[in-house]
Design a protein around this motif. Structure first.
Motif, mmCIF file in Angstrom:
data_model
loop_
_atom_site.group_PDB
_atom_site.id
_atom_site.type_symbol
_atom_site.label_atom_id
_atom_site.label_comp_id
_atom_site.label_asym_id
_atom_site.label_seq_id
_atom_site.Cartn_x
_atom_site.Cartn_y
_atom_site.Cartn_z
ATOM 1 N N ILE A 141 40.758 48.996 41.356
ATOM 2 C CA ILE A 141 42.111 48.980 40.837
ATOM 3 C C ILE A 141 42.342 50.205 39.972
ATOM 4 O O ILE A 141 41.458 50.686 39.280
ATOM 5 N N ALA A 142 43.536 50.751 40.060
ATOM 6 C CA ALA A 142 43.869 51.957 39.301
ATOM 7 C C ALA A 142 45.098 51.732 38.434
ATOM 8 O O ALA A 142 45.777 52.677 38.051
ATOM 9 N N SER A 143 45.403 50.467 38.151
ATOM 10 C CA SER A 143 46.576 50.197 37.317
ATOM 11 C C SER A 143 46.232 49.078 36.351
ATOM 12 O O SER A 143 45.125 48.549 36.327
ATOM 13 N N ASN A 144 47.200 48.690 35.569
ATOM 14 C CA ASN A 144 46.999 47.652 34.550
ATOM 15 C C ASN A 144 47.037 46.248 35.141
ATOM 16 O O ASN A 144 46.882 45.277 34.402
ATOM 17 N N TRP A 145 47.265 46.125 36.446
ATOM 18 C CA TRP A 145 47.457 44.791 37.017
ATOM 19 C C TRP A 145 46.145 44.105 37.389
ATOM 20 O O TRP A 145 46.042 43.426 38.402
ATOM 21 N N GLY A 146 45.155 44.288 36.560
ATOM 22 C CA GLY A 146 43.906 43.561 36.751
ATOM 23 C C GLY A 146 44.118 42.060 36.703
ATOM 24 O O GLY A 146 43.334 41.295 37.266
ATOM 25 N N TYR A 147 45.177 41.608 36.045
ATOM 26 C CA TYR A 147 45.448 40.161 35.982
ATOM 27 C C TYR A 147 45.683 39.582 37.362
ATOM 28 O O TYR A 147 45.345 38.425 37.627
ATOM 29 N N ILE A 148 46.277 40.390 38.242
ATOM 30 C CA ILE A 148 46.475 39.913 39.609
ATOM 31 C C ILE A 148 45.109 39.674 40.247
ATOM 32 O O ILE A 148 44.864 38.639 40.895
ATOM 33 N N ASP A 149 44.206 40.640 40.062
ATOM 34 C CA ASP A 149 42.865 40.475 40.609
ATOM 35 C C ASP A 149 42.190 39.240 40.024
ATOM 36 O O ASP A 149 41.521 38.483 40.739
ATOM 37 N N ASP A 150 42.378 39.037 38.718
ATOM 38 C CA ASP A 150 41.758 37.857 38.093
ATOM 39 C C ASP A 150 42.297 36.574 38.714
ATOM 40 O O ASP A 150 41.550 35.638 38.994
ATOM 41 N N THR A 151 43.613 36.530 38.936
ATOM 42 C CA THR A 151 44.199 35.336 39.543
ATOM 43 C C THR A 151 43.642 35.131 40.948
ATOM 44 O O THR A 151 43.391 33.997 41.379
ATOM 45 N N ILE A 152 43.439 36.229 41.655
ATOM 46 C CA ILE A 152 42.858 36.115 43.003
ATOM 47 C C ILE A 152 41.456 35.531 42.921
ATOM 48 O O ILE A 152 41.071 34.681 43.742
ATOM 49 N N ILE A 153 40.692 35.964 41.943
ATOM 50 C CA ILE A 153 39.330 35.433 41.803
ATOM 51 C C ILE A 153 39.358 33.931 41.529
ATOM 52 O O ILE A 153 38.628 33.152 42.156
ATOM 53 N N ILE A 154 40.227 33.512 40.605
ATOM 54 C CA ILE A 154 40.335 32.077 40.326
ATOM 55 C C ILE A 154 40.677 31.323 41.608
ATOM 56 O O ILE A 154 40.093 30.281 41.927
ATOM 57 N N VAL A 184 52.280 33.144 34.765
ATOM 58 C CA VAL A 184 52.203 33.949 33.542
ATOM 59 C C VAL A 184 52.198 35.432 33.908
ATOM 60 O O VAL A 184 52.934 36.241 33.336
ATOM 61 N N VAL A 185 51.375 35.789 34.874
ATOM 62 C CA VAL A 185 51.305 37.194 35.271
ATOM 63 C C VAL A 185 52.610 37.638 35.903
ATOM 64 O O VAL A 185 53.068 38.762 35.702
ATOM 65 N N TRP A 186 53.250 36.754 36.663
ATOM 66 C CA TRP A 186 54.534 37.122 37.261
ATOM 67 C C TRP A 186 55.560 37.428 36.171
ATOM 68 O O TRP A 186 56.360 38.352 36.291
ATOM 69 N N HIS A 187 55.514 36.632 35.113
ATOM 70 C CA HIS A 187 56.439 36.888 34.012
ATOM 71 C C HIS A 187 56.231 38.293 33.463
ATOM 72 O O HIS A 187 57.175 39.032 33.194
ATOM 73 N N GLN A 188 54.949 38.670 33.301
ATOM 74 C CA GLN A 188 54.666 40.036 32.839
ATOM 75 C C GLN A 188 55.169 41.051 33.853
ATOM 76 O O GLN A 188 55.691 42.102 33.505
ATOM 77 N N PHE A 189 55.018 40.695 35.138
ATOM 78 C CA PHE A 189 55.373 41.635 36.198
ATOM 79 C C PHE A 189 56.848 41.973 36.170
ATOM 80 O O PHE A 189 57.245 43.103 36.449
ATOM 81 N N VAL A 190 57.691 40.979 35.847
ATOM 82 C CA VAL A 190 59.127 41.233 35.894
ATOM 83 C C VAL A 190 59.691 41.663 34.553
ATOM 84 O O VAL A 190 60.890 41.897 34.426
ATOM 85 N N THR A 191 58.830 41.789 33.544
ATOM 86 C CA THR A 191 59.304 42.205 32.224
ATOM 87 C C THR A 191 58.843 43.632 31.975
ATOM 88 O O THR A 191 57.685 43.883 31.662
ATOM 89 N N VAL A 192 59.764 44.561 32.111
ATOM 90 C CA VAL A 192 59.398 45.978 32.000
ATOM 91 C C VAL A 192 59.254 46.349 30.525
ATOM 92 O O VAL A 192 60.136 46.051 29.726
#
Lengths: 271, 238, 586
Positions: A28-41, A102-110
């Motif tokens: 990953i080359a961006s701050n969206w590691g949370y997406i990866d974490d959700t995928i792992i869960i 939770v991550v989606w909320h972050q995703f849509v909040t610029v």
């Protein structure tokens, strides 16, 4: 008997494949590691369910295969068991949904300090526009598109004169700075996708869509179009270069603004 | 999409009510033996149920059209069309056709073959006149420069009136067949044959009332009487 | 068990069961061609659906040849490739799966399982097939018209679907839309029959809760289809108008290849909403009959009642209802208002719960069963494995933010093939092996069946399971070749070649199945009326194959539910639904 073994092997093989296969996400080359974490869960929960269900099934196939003299049990229902299973499933579902939302909320909040970059998709190339010194992007419309003004920037809008226009070239982004990508298409639906950034969004002609991210790794990354856009869809490629501030500013100085690109045309018109 | 969801919600409520009467909480493995009467496959209920199901499908279609129309209406480039006055006539004609069919149903139930025939004829004439009036409206709009592709409002106008008209045409086929049976029937028609004819007339009447209801909704939208309602709904959903 | 017989104990006489007048054909043409007999119509639907499905299967081989060995087959250029994927997808989803489950299995099984002589509107039923057949012909015409079939993707997104840079703009997209419109009209006629026959055509004693789950599945799917198809109808008509007369329902102001088009003001997202409002229920329309049928397959071949029948019925209805409020999970990255993402992710993950309950109940039916590894049972087991796998990957995609990187990658392709391609096809095969003896009077060959099963099941799993992982990596879908992408290692090309080889092998195995179907008509072992010792009514017909009218002189009467297998105290391990209870006092 054989069937039970094969099913057990399918489960074991799938799990082994998951851990041993060379095919996994790109670093990953961006701050969206949370997406990866959700995928792992999600992998853990769904993997557990898959293994549990199929192995239990395999056990049943072995234990309750037809043998002479045996009869099946007669059990129309077991409400308690069914309700517990339903509740358990609900808990598992919630465990995946909650972090996702939770991550989606972050995703849509610029974030407020995000810079803006406009990406323009057209069959079959990418172009980019930066707000320039005044920090504002000029208005644009397909009505303004001419061969000299392929991005349709409104020539009468003063905000647009200093917009930096990048065409037929790579986009550069500054490392560590959040950026809001404004997406626009002039002909059909496209999608600006860089797998390492994880985030992406369609661009629809007639409106402007967006997403935001922060590049966290320097390097050059492939840009792919991720929405079927005609015959040349496969060839709609580009590159994004992420670099530290110094190199980024150096690159920025070299780019032409909208006014500069219009100058030869205006000069020609005057003569 | 709000309109469609409301339509579905109404249907879901009805389905829920119907399902709740079907003993879906029964434990069938505990009940052995004959239960109740079977429904009768060739009864009028079956035909009406078939028509009713079709009306749900057609209703779904029109709800979607209305939904798309309402959504499009809210966009900044919407310019409402001047509605041709002839649409008032077509609305009136459709009401007359429904009325005629209602009288046909009464005539059929009272075994009055003569009145039945004239009512069916009147309904058919009014419906054909309705379709003619619709075509006149089309011509008037096109002549005023509002051909189909001119602007979104005209595109929607032609689309919804065409789909409604197509359903009317299909209904006319059924009406023609029922009328043919009514005209071919002997004066001393047998009771069972009259019963079957009555069912046919009732089905036509239900269908016509449905098409009238749909037309009234479309008409209100086109005449912009429901603009405020639509704006409120849109406000609620955004 | 409670005996609820009213009046005198013992079975009812024929006179107490209301019968129906049946249309009788008078010539060869009205018996076998323009037949109003639901069984003939079913065979017609099934034959056409399987034939066009074979075309789509061949198209998939061509696609895999291109993906596995890019550059080798020069006639597969991007245009061709996109035409192949579009026709493959549309045919498989609509013209094969929907038509086969509802038109094929629905027509054959609904009257027989309910104890009816035929559907309630036989003439309309006949029309529905011929309109379907016409729709297929119109679709296939696309291959022969100038420009070829459309290459817009089965999702037909505007604006590209009707523009010149997409193959098939000249004729292909037009025939596709016209074909879909015809299909929907024809399907509505059939759907009316399936719904009203279930409501009105059941024989005496067949309450809703005594219906087999096959019927519940087909019935719920039909109701959903009647409500969902109009959305596709509206979308298709609007797109056709945009293409033919220049309206702008879906076409905004655009400049394509330097040329400003006359359209303006349309909304491409409106099409997506309409399409997916149809499209999501559509995948459940394909899945629900499969759920119902597999319940009956497992039950019969494990000699055990389906576990939790009531929950199974409620789950079917709940899934059917919920499927109408999840559609925008196909549009998470479409640019629609972000707030919708929260709503649709929640509803999508909620729908997993009734679905999971059904999976538990299938597996719990096997628990303490008496499992016979017949070919139908094998396919049913294959369904469970692939459906669980495919359904679980749906949870990744349904979770809105996880869908962001994964959408439009091979992960999605792998997911929907596993859950909607492989799993329902397993049920179709299992169902054909199961009911072939009733339709033809003969058994399909067992050895060939087992070979067919193992190659298909293991092969399909090997094709689609690894595919998830390259999708995770970011390999996009709808690319006719991967080409040079910095983040993709060469091993992906090797995997693609491997998948293609397996795909062709699985394809070859289907020829074994086709051979079996035809050969067994003459040489298969004679089956008798009820070779599987099943309880449901279709196996209790006086003659096999059942003739016109199904039941001979008198309709059956139903005394019990559909799953009296291995009832304690009974002599045989099954009690047919029309077997009367032992009279009181005897």
């Amino acid at each position: 008997m054989g069937v039970a073994i094969v099913l057990a092997l399918v489960v074991i093989g799938s799990v082994v494949f998951h851990f041993l296969s060379p095919w996994w996400w790109t670093p990953i080359a961006s701050n969206w590691g949370y997406i990866d974490d959700t995928i792992i869960i999600t992998f853990w929960i769904t993997g557990f369910v898959f293994a549990a269900v199929v192995l239990f099934m395999a056990y049943c196939l072995f234990r309750f295969r037809h043998r002479e003299g045996n009869r099946a049990a007669y059990e129309p229902e077991n409400k308690r068991l069914e309700w517990w299973l339903a509740i358990g499933t609900g808990v598992g579902v919630a465990a995946m949904l909650a972090p996702g939302l939770v991550v989606w909320h972050q995703f849509v909040t610029v974030p407020k300090d995000a810079t803006t970059v406009e990406v323009i998709g057209q069959q079959w190339q990418w172009a980019y526009r930066l707000p320039g010194a005044d920090g504002k992007l000029g208005a644009s419309d397909v009505a303004h598109i001419t061969p000299e003004n392929p991005l349709g920037v409104d020539p009468k809008d003063p905000n647009g004169q200093d917009d930096v226009v990048i065409q037929g070239d790579n986009l550069h982004l500054q490392l560590g700075k959040p950026v809001k990508m404004l997406l626009r298409a002039v002909d059909v639906v496209h999608d600006f996708y860089v797998p390492e950034f994880r985030a992406k969004m369609d661009m629809i002609p007639g409106s402007v869509t967006y997403y935001w991210f922060t590049p966290t790794l320097a390097g050059t990354f492939d840009v792919l179009c991720a929405e079927l856009c005609g015959t040349g869809h496969t060839f709609m490629r580009g590159n994004v270069v992420v670099e530290p501030e110094g190199q980024y500013q150096a690159w920025l100085q070299q780019q032409k603004t909208f006014a500069q690109l219009q100058a030869p045309a205006r000069a020609q018109a005057r003569n | 999409m709000g309109v469609v969801l409301v339509f579905l919600a109404v249907l879901a409520a009805f389905a829920g009510w119907w399902l709740s009467r079907q003993r879906l909480t029964a434990k069938p493995w505990l009940e052995v033996g004959v239960i109740g009467e079977a429904p009768e496959p060739s009864s009028p209920t079956t035909a009406k149920l078939g028509l009713g199901t079709f009306l749900v499908v057609a209703g779904s279609l029109f709800a979607l059209l209305v939904s798309a129309y309402a959504m499009r209406m809210g966009m900044p480039d919407w310019r409402a069309l001047p509605m041709p006055a002839v649409l008032w006539f077509s609305t009136g004609l459709l009401m007359l056709a429904s009325l005629a069919l209602h009288m046909a149903v009464i005539a059929a139930r009272c075994d009055e073959l003569g009145h039945l025939r004239s009512s069916l004829l009147a309904a058919g004439m009014c419906s054909l006149a309705f379709l003619t009036a619709q075509m006149l409206a089309w011509r008037e709009l096109a002549a005023a420069g509002y051909f189909a592709a001119a602007n979104p409002a005209s595109a929607f106008f032609y689309l919804v009136t065409a789909i409604h008209g197509a359903h009317m045409l299909g209904g006319l086929v059924a009406l023609a067949r029922t009328s043919a049976r009514a005209f071919a029937a002997p004066r001393d028609i047998a009771a069972t044959a009259m019963g079957e004819l009555t069912v046919g007339v009732e089905l036509c009447a239900i269908y016509w009332h449905f098409l009238l209801l749909v037309w009234l909704v479309l008409f209100s939208l086109l005449m912009r009487w429901t603009d405020d309602l639509v704006a409120i709904c849109r406000g609620l959903l955004s | 068990m409670v005996d609820v017989t009213h009046g005198a104990a013992g079975p009812l006489s024929a006179a107490e069961v209301e019968d129906v007048e049946l249309y009788h054909p008078k010539s060869w043409i009205t018996t076998y061609v323009f037949s109003q007999d639901a069984k003939i119509i079913a065979i017609q639907y099934s034959t056409v659906a399987l034939s066009i499905g074979l075309v789509a299967l061949v198209l998939s081989w061509l696609m895999r040849l291109q993906l596995g060995f890019p550059g080798v087959f020069s006639f597969i250029d991007p245009d061709r490739y996109y035409q192949f994927i579009t026709m493959h997808g549309m045919i498989m989803v609509i013209y094969l799966l929907t038509a086969l489950f509802l038109g094929g299995f629905g027509n054959y099984l609904i009257p027989l399982m309910l104890g009816a002589r035929d559907m309630v509107f036989p003439y309309v039923n006949m029309l529905s097939f011929w309109i379907y057949f016409l729709a297929v012909l119109v679709l296939v015409a696309g291959f022969f018209l100038p420009g070829g079939p459309t290459g817009a993707g089965w999702t037909l997104y505007p604006p590209q679907a009707i523009l010149a840079n997409t193959p098939g703009q000249q004729w292909g997209i037009i025939v596709m839309l016209v074909s879909l419109i015809l299909f929907i009209i024809g399907f509505t006629m059939g759907g009316l029959n399936y719904v009203v026959t279930v409501l009105q055509g059941r024989t005496r004693g067949m309450t809703l809760m005594r219906m087999p789950l096959t019927i519940w599945g087909i019935f719920t799917a039909t109701v959903m289809a009647l409500l969902a198809f109009p959305a596709l109808f509206v979308g298709a008509v609007m797109m056709l108008l945009d293409r033919l007369i220049g309206t702008s329902f879906f076409m905004p102001a655009i400049v394509t290849m330097g040329e400003r088009l006359a359209h303006k003001g349309g909304s491409p997202i409106l099409f997506q909403h309409l399409f997916w409002f149809f499209g999501h229920p559509e995948v459940y329309i394909v899945a629900l009959p499969a759920f119902g049928i597999v319940s009956d397959l497992i039950s019969t071949h494990a000699r055990k009642n389906i576990f939790g029948y009531r929950m199974m019925v409620w789950a079917l209805v709940a899934i059917g209802a919920l499927s109408f409020v999840v559609w925008a999970h196909h549009m998470y990255v479409s640019g629609m208002h972000p707030a919708f993402g929260f709503f649709f992710a929640t509803t999508t993950l909620i729908i997993a719960i009734p679905t999971a309950i059904k999976v538990y109940n299938w597996v719990l039916t096997l628990w303490r069963g008496d499992i016979h590894f017949t070919v139908p049972m094998l396919f049913a087991l294959g369904f469970i494995v692939t459906f669980v796998n495919g359904g679980l990957t749906g949870l990744f995609l349904g979770n809105v933010v996880v869908d962001v990187p994964l959408s439009d990658t091979m992960f999605v392709v792998a997911h929907f093939h596993m859950v909607m391609g492989v799993a329902p096809i397993m049920v179709i095969f299992g169902a054909i092996y199961h009911w072939y003896p009733k339709v033809s009077g003969r058994m399909l060959d067992d050895t060939l069946g087992k070979l067919h099963f193992w190659v298909t099941f293991l092969g399909a799993y090997l094709i689609f399971f690894p595919m998830h992982y390259i999708g995770l990596m970011g390999v996009p879908r709808r690319y006719h070749e991967i080409g040079a992408m910095a983040f993709i290692p060469p091993s992906v090309a090797t995997l693609n070649a491997f998948i293609s080889v397996v795909a062709l092998t699985v394809g070859a195995a289907q020829l074994v199945f086709l051979f079996n179907l035809v050969w067994s008509l003459r040489h298969g072992r004679e089956a008798g009326g009820n070779p599987w010792h099943a309880t449901t009514l279709e196996w209790q017909t006086p003659q096999t194959p059942p003739p016109h009218g199904n039941w001979g002189k008198s309709l059956p009467v139903v005394y019990r539910w559909a799953y009296d297998y291995s009832v304690p105290g009974a002599v045989q391990d099954f009690l047919p639904q029309n077997q009367p209870p032992v009279p009181r006092g005897a």
